[in-house]
Scaffold this active site. Structure first.
Site, PDB file in Angstrom:
ATOM      1  N   MET A  26      56.507 -28.015 -60.239  1.00 51.15           N
ATOM      2  CA  MET A  26      57.538 -27.031 -59.790  1.00 51.15           C
ATOM      3  C   MET A  26      56.959 -25.651 -59.750  1.00 51.15           C
ATOM      4  O   MET A  26      57.608 -24.728 -59.730  1.00 51.15           O
ATOM      5  CB  MET A  26      58.516 -27.059 -60.804  1.00 51.15           C
ATOM      6  CG  MET A  26      59.348 -28.423 -60.820  1.00 51.15           C
ATOM      7  SD  MET A  26      61.038 -28.393 -61.597  1.00 51.15           S
ATOM      8  CE  MET A  26      60.783 -27.855 -63.405  1.00 51.15           C
ATOM      9  N   GLY A  27      55.646 -25.856 -59.621  1.00 54.92           N
ATOM     10  CA  GLY A  27      54.851 -24.456 -59.433  1.00 54.92           C
ATOM     11  C   GLY A  27      54.542 -23.773 -60.761  1.00 54.92           C
ATOM     12  O   GLY A  27      54.603 -24.305 -61.820  1.00 54.92           O
ATOM     13  N   ASN A  28      54.277 -22.429 -60.550  1.00 54.20           N
ATOM     14  CA  ASN A  28      53.971 -21.709 -61.649  1.00 54.20           C
ATOM     15  C   ASN A  28      52.844 -22.487 -62.544  1.00 54.20           C
ATOM     16  O   ASN A  28      52.942 -22.606 -63.623  1.00 54.20           O
ATOM     17  CB  ASN A  28      55.060 -21.321 -62.672  1.00 54.20           C
ATOM     18  CG  ASN A  28      54.881 -20.350 -63.764  1.00 54.20           C
ATOM     19  OD1 ASN A  28      55.000 -20.441 -64.894  1.00 54.20           O
ATOM     20  ND2 ASN A  28      54.256 -19.272 -63.115  1.00 54.20           N
ATOM     21  N   LEU A  29      51.641 -22.628 -61.787  1.00 56.37           N
ATOM     22  CA  LEU A  29      50.758 -23.534 -62.159  1.00 56.37           C
ATOM     23  C   LEU A  29      49.741 -23.047 -63.226  1.00 56.37           C
ATOM     24  O   LEU A  29      49.557 -21.748 -63.223  1.00 56.37           O
ATOM     25  CB  LEU A  29      49.958 -23.897 -61.015  1.00 56.37           C
ATOM     26  CG  LEU A  29      50.587 -24.510 -59.938  1.00 56.37           C
ATOM     27  CD1 LEU A  29      49.668 -25.090 -58.502  1.00 56.37           C
ATOM     28  CD2 LEU A  29      51.525 -25.644 -60.182  1.00 56.37           C
ATOM     29  N   HIS A  33      48.165 -27.992 -64.939  1.00 56.61           N
ATOM     30  CA  HIS A  33      48.215 -28.678 -63.533  1.00 56.61           C
ATOM     31  C   HIS A  33      46.797 -28.933 -62.585  1.00 56.61           C
ATOM     32  O   HIS A  33      46.731 -29.716 -61.954  1.00 56.61           O
ATOM     33  CB  HIS A  33      49.043 -27.656 -62.688  1.00 56.61           C
ATOM     34  CG  HIS A  33      50.575 -27.516 -63.123  1.00 56.61           C
ATOM     35  ND1 HIS A  33      51.009 -26.551 -63.755  1.00 56.61           N
ATOM     36  CD2 HIS A  33      51.442 -28.319 -63.126  1.00 56.61           C
ATOM     37  CE1 HIS A  33      52.111 -26.327 -64.215  1.00 56.61           C
ATOM     38  NE2 HIS A  33      52.736 -27.705 -63.684  1.00 56.61           N
ATOM     39  N   GLN A  57      67.534 -31.214 -61.549  1.00 54.13           N
ATOM     40  CA  GLN A  57      67.209 -31.802 -62.906  1.00 54.13           C
ATOM     41  C   GLN A  57      67.496 -30.510 -64.004  1.00 54.13           C
ATOM     42  O   GLN A  57      67.153 -30.661 -65.215  1.00 54.13           O
ATOM     43  CB  GLN A  57      65.571 -32.172 -63.049  1.00 54.13           C
ATOM     44  CG  GLN A  57      64.783 -30.875 -62.877  1.00 54.13           C
ATOM     45  CD  GLN A  57      63.305 -31.648 -62.581  1.00 54.13           C
ATOM     46  OE1 GLN A  57      62.904 -32.082 -61.501  1.00 54.13           O
ATOM     47  NE2 GLN A  57      62.407 -31.059 -63.678  1.00 54.13           N
ATOM     48  N   ASP A 147      54.931 -34.041 -70.566  1.00 51.41           N
ATOM     49  CA  ASP A 147      56.253 -34.710 -70.443  1.00 51.41           C
ATOM     50  C   ASP A 147      56.112 -36.245 -70.592  1.00 51.41           C
ATOM     51  O   ASP A 147      56.064 -36.849 -69.526  1.00 51.41           O
ATOM     52  CB  ASP A 147      56.850 -34.303 -69.412  1.00 51.41           C
ATOM     53  CG  ASP A 147      57.100 -32.730 -69.010  1.00 51.41           C
ATOM     54  OD1 ASP A 147      57.476 -32.064 -69.682  1.00 51.41           O
ATOM     55  OD2 ASP A 147      56.185 -32.206 -68.117  1.00 51.41           O
ATOM     56  N   LEU A 181      49.901 -26.431 -72.923  1.00 47.05           N
ATOM     57  CA  LEU A 181      50.051 -25.405 -71.756  1.00 47.05           C
ATOM     58  C   LEU A 181      51.497 -25.605 -71.230  1.00 47.05           C
ATOM     59  O   LEU A 181      51.550 -26.954 -70.992  1.00 47.05           O
ATOM     60  CB  LEU A 181      48.928 -25.179 -71.014  1.00 47.05           C
ATOM     61  CG  LEU A 181      47.537 -24.970 -71.532  1.00 47.05           C
ATOM     62  CD1 LEU A 181      46.589 -24.779 -70.207  1.00 47.05           C
ATOM     63  CD2 LEU A 181      47.729 -23.733 -72.277  1.00 47.05           C
ATOM     64  N   ARG A 184      56.778 -22.673 -69.554  1.00 46.61           N
ATOM     65  CA  ARG A 184      57.630 -22.057 -70.028  1.00 46.61           C
ATOM     66  C   ARG A 184      57.097 -21.007 -71.125  1.00 46.61           C
ATOM     67  O   ARG A 184      57.469 -20.109 -72.027  1.00 46.61           O
ATOM     68  CB  ARG A 184      58.586 -22.923 -70.926  1.00 46.61           C
ATOM     69  CG  ARG A 184      59.648 -23.443 -69.819  1.00 46.61           C
ATOM     70  CD  ARG A 184      60.879 -24.096 -70.440  1.00 46.61           C
ATOM     71  NE  ARG A 184      61.755 -24.683 -69.326  1.00 46.61           N
ATOM     72  CZ  ARG A 184      61.813 -25.693 -68.691  1.00 46.61           C
ATOM     73  NH1 ARG A 184      60.675 -26.588 -69.100  1.00 46.61           N
ATOM     74  NH2 ARG A 184      62.553 -26.001 -67.852  1.00 46.61           N
TER      75      ARG A 184
HETATM   76  O1  PAF Z   1      57.070 -32.273 -64.244  1.00 46.28           O
HETATM   77  C1  PAF Z   1      57.658 -31.412 -63.192  1.00 46.28           C
HETATM   78  O2  PAF Z   1      57.205 -30.404 -62.879  1.00 46.28           O
HETATM   79  C2  PAF Z   1      58.851 -31.959 -62.779  1.00 46.28           C
HETATM   80  O3  PAF Z   1      59.700 -32.584 -63.337  1.00 46.28           O
HETATM   81  C3  PAF Z   1      58.689 -32.930 -61.252  1.00 46.28           C
HETATM   82  C4  PAF Z   1      57.871 -34.234 -61.766  1.00 46.28           C
HETATM   83  C5  PAF Z   1      57.620 -32.118 -60.383  1.00 46.28           C
HETATM   84  C6  PAF Z   1      59.851 -33.195 -60.816  1.00 46.28           C
HETATM   85  O4  PAF Z   1      60.709 -31.976 -60.127  1.00 46.28           O
END
Ligand code: PAF
Length: 275
Positions: A26-29, A33, A57, A147, A181, A184
């Site tokens: 979802m970016g903001n790497l 990531h 989500q 996650d 990391l 948020r």
């Molecule tokens: O983990 C995330 O960043 C998100 O839940 C994902 C897997 C990209 C789905 O939107």
């Protein structure tokens, strides 16, 4: 790195790409990531990342609107990590009409832990990931183990639908003080950032006790939550579960994980440690 904002564009570009390894984000790497991107390189010929903040989500009142959008900085980081293609659609491209067809993970996976506090979250995650899989057609996909429940839901989805995709876990990346990391973390004040590693320390203490033979899991969970509360956290849960399906373990089970979600000020952090 080629950047695509349309479904047809990314599909055309990936036609002869060889073994595609996909890292949805979802970016903001952050470094977590980027570690996934580098790991992805070892699993195929062509590394594809996506950036899409997925409204499905988030529940009303969660942080969808304030979720940081940092596209230019993200592109620099992805280029530097050697990513070949970025798919970054806007909402009208991915959801041109309301998404009525959805992936509904089973309640025993989706309504526990995170799902108890964020109803519908895993339906949103599974639906967007299924849609992205249909667009990118990867042979492998990586998801971070920070996650943990998301990883379990998505790998179960791939297995039960028989999708020809290897789902590969990425280890949690931590700051030197132990804080996992997360995008948020940027919401934390300086004082909260100094306090935040307590979540990791509390989980590490639980793990230590389990390794030493403790089997009174409920007591360990309560003590850990009390310790957080004593330092002004508001825990949603601290739970010892079986790694395989996140169900409650019996005293003889091995392969456990302790998972936590807790609010510090207005920021909700999650973390987990495997035993
Ligand atoms: O983990 C995330 O960043 C998100 O839940 C994902 C897997 C990209 C789905 O939107």
């Amino acid at each position: 790195m080629q950047i695509h904002d349309t479904i047809s564009g990314v599909r055309t570009a990936l036609k002869a790409a060889g073994r595609v390894v996909f890292v949805p984000t979802m970016g903001n790497l952050h470094e977590g990531h980027i570690a996934l991107m580098r790991q992805a390189r070892q699993h195929g010929d062509c590394v594809v990342a996506s950036i899409f903040v997925n409204r499905l989500q988030f529940r009303p009142g969660e942080d969808f609107e304030k979720y940081p959008r940092t596209m230019l900085a993200d592109c620099d980081k992805l280029r530097e990590a050697g990513v070949d293609h970025l798919f970054a659609p806007d909402e009208t491209e991915l959801y041109p009409a309301p998404q009525r067809y959805v992936v509904e993970p089973p309640a025993e996976h989706a309504n526990i832990l995170e799902g108890e506090f964020r109803p519908g979250h895993f339906r949103g995650v599974a639906t967007v990931v299924m849609k992205l899989f249909g667009i990118v057609s990867p042979q492998a996909a990586l998801f971070g183990k920070k996650d943990f429940q998301q990883f379990m839901v998505l790998s179960s989805m791939v297995r039960e639908f028989g999708l020809p995709i290897d789902v590969i876990p990425g280890p949690t990346v931590r700051a030197a003080d132990g804080l996992a990391l997360s995008s948020r973390n940027g919401f934390l004040s300086a004082a909260e950032r100094a306090e935040a590693p307590r979540l990791y320390r509390v989980l590490a203490k639980v793990i230590e006790q389990v390794r030493a033979g403790a089997t009174d899991f409920a007591r360990l969970e309560h003590e850990a939550m009390d310790e957080l509360r004593a330092h002004h956290w508001a825990p949603d849960y601290i739970a010892l579960r079986k790694q395989i399906d996140l169900q409650s373990p019996s005293a003889h089970d091995t392969g456990l994980v302790v998972l936590a979600a807790a609010r510090l000020g207005s920021t909700r952090l999650i973390d987990n440690l495997e035993v």
